[in-house]
Scaffold this active site. Structure first.
Site, PDB file in Angstrom:
ATOM      1  N   CYS A  84      19.065   2.491 -97.031  1.00 20.73           N
ATOM      2  CA  CYS A  84      19.027   3.832 -96.437  1.00 20.73           C
ATOM      3  C   CYS A  84      17.593   4.385 -96.366  1.00 20.73           C
ATOM      4  CB  CYS A  84      19.969   4.719 -97.232  1.00 20.73           C
ATOM      5  SG  CYS A  84      20.673   6.009 -96.232  1.00 20.73           S
ATOM      6  N   HIS A 182      24.924   2.205 -98.428  1.00 18.29           N
ATOM      7  CA  HIS A 182      24.656   2.171 -99.874  1.00 18.29           C
ATOM      8  C   HIS A 182      25.581   1.185-100.577  1.00 18.29           C
ATOM      9  CE1 HIS A 182      22.070   5.804-100.418  1.00 18.29           C
ATOM     10  NE2 HIS A 182      22.600   6.133 -99.269  1.00 18.29           N
ATOM     11  N   GLU A 184      25.312   0.054-103.449  1.00 20.69           N
ATOM     12  CA  GLU A 184      25.325   0.315-104.905  1.00 20.69           C
ATOM     13  C   GLU A 184      26.388   1.340-105.293  1.00 20.69           C
ATOM     14  OE1 GLU A 184      23.325   1.612-102.763  1.00 20.69           O
ATOM     15  OE2 GLU A 184      22.757   3.644-103.347  1.00 20.69           O
TER      16      GLU A 184
HETATM   17  N1  GLN Z   1      18.545  10.986 -94.500  1.00 18.97           N
HETATM   18  C1  GLN Z   1      17.696  10.339 -95.460  1.00 18.97           C
HETATM   19  C2  GLN Z   1      16.302  10.141 -94.908  1.00 18.97           C
HETATM   20  O1  GLN Z   1      16.058  10.422 -93.788  1.00 18.97           O
HETATM   21  C3  GLN Z   1      18.279   9.009 -95.876  1.00 18.97           C
HETATM   22  C4  GLN Z   1      19.612   9.225 -96.544  1.00 18.97           C
HETATM   23  C5  GLN Z   1      19.940   8.263 -97.634  1.00 18.97           C
HETATM   24  O2  GLN Z   1      19.085   7.561 -98.181  1.00 18.97           O
HETATM   25  N2  GLN Z   1      21.195   8.268 -98.022  1.00 18.97           N
HETATM   26  O3  GLN Z   1      15.430   9.706 -95.599  1.00 18.97           O
END
Ligand code: GLN
Length: 201
Positions: A84, A182, A184
């Protein structure tokens, strides 16, 4: 240091790092947190870049002096599992933004790409080399395009609408595995096992 256990550093300046640590330890890795420059004195077989807020992580990495040493290690081939916000840190280009971070992964990523309503959802889908895995998306990015040498590991449609297009949500480029979701946050450990396979080589 125990002989034979992969030594995995988890970036722990912000975000969801504890969950990665728990899974990696359960799989037999030796895990330590990277919070400051001297944490990089230790031997590293692999690096985890967790989810969280990429803008905050990018700023902290620079403020703490971690940015350039980590960028260099990744560019030189250190195995990385990025989830992410971590994937956003790796991407060579962030759609609609002029700033980038490590920029070691030839791909264009779009932040918060599913919009406000669809930003968070759960589904299960195939990831190449790994199998069907749970995929938890939280204000997730997706990859708009990837370079020729980048392997697409998973394409997923958000489950909230029937006509949602499939988006690239997992890729691998050499030593770098980058995910929109994610792994995890679920009990399935297969993505982490795939990563440890790279780190153990
Ligand atoms: N929206 C976050 C970003 O732009 C990422 C979201 C996440 O890591 N769950 O960094």
């Amino acid at each position: 240091m125990e002989i034979g256990k992969p030594q995995i550093g988890v970036l722990a300046v912000q975000g969801a790092f504890i969950e990665h640590e728990r899974i990696l330890k359960s799989l037999g890795a030796e895990v330590f947190e990277i919070r400051q420059l001297r944490d990089l004195d230790r031997h590293l077989d692999g690096l985890v870049l967790p989810g969280g807020e990429s803008t905050v992580q990018g700023k902290l990495l620079r403020d703490l002096g971690l940015f350039e040493p980590l960028r260099k290690k990744i560019a030189e081939g250190l195995p990385v599992l990025a989830t992410c916000a971590g994937a956003i840190l790796l991407a060579e280009k962030i759609a609609g933004e002029s700033r980038t971070h490590f920029a070691t992964l030839p791909a264009i990523i779009r932040r918060n790409a599913y919009g406000r309503q669809l930003g968070s959802f759960f589904t299960e889908n195939e990831v190449a080399h790994v199998g069907i895995v749970p995929q938890t998306f939280i204000r997730a990015p997706f990859f708009e395009s990837v370079g020729n040498e980048v392997e697409v590991l998973s394409r997923t449609a958000s489950s909230n609408t029937t006509d949602a297009p499939e988006r690239i949500v997992a890729v691998r480029f050499r030593n770098q595995i980058a995910l929109s979701f994610h792994p995890e946050l679920n009990s399935d450990t297969s993505i982490h096992r795939y990563f440890l396979g790279l780190a153990e080589r």
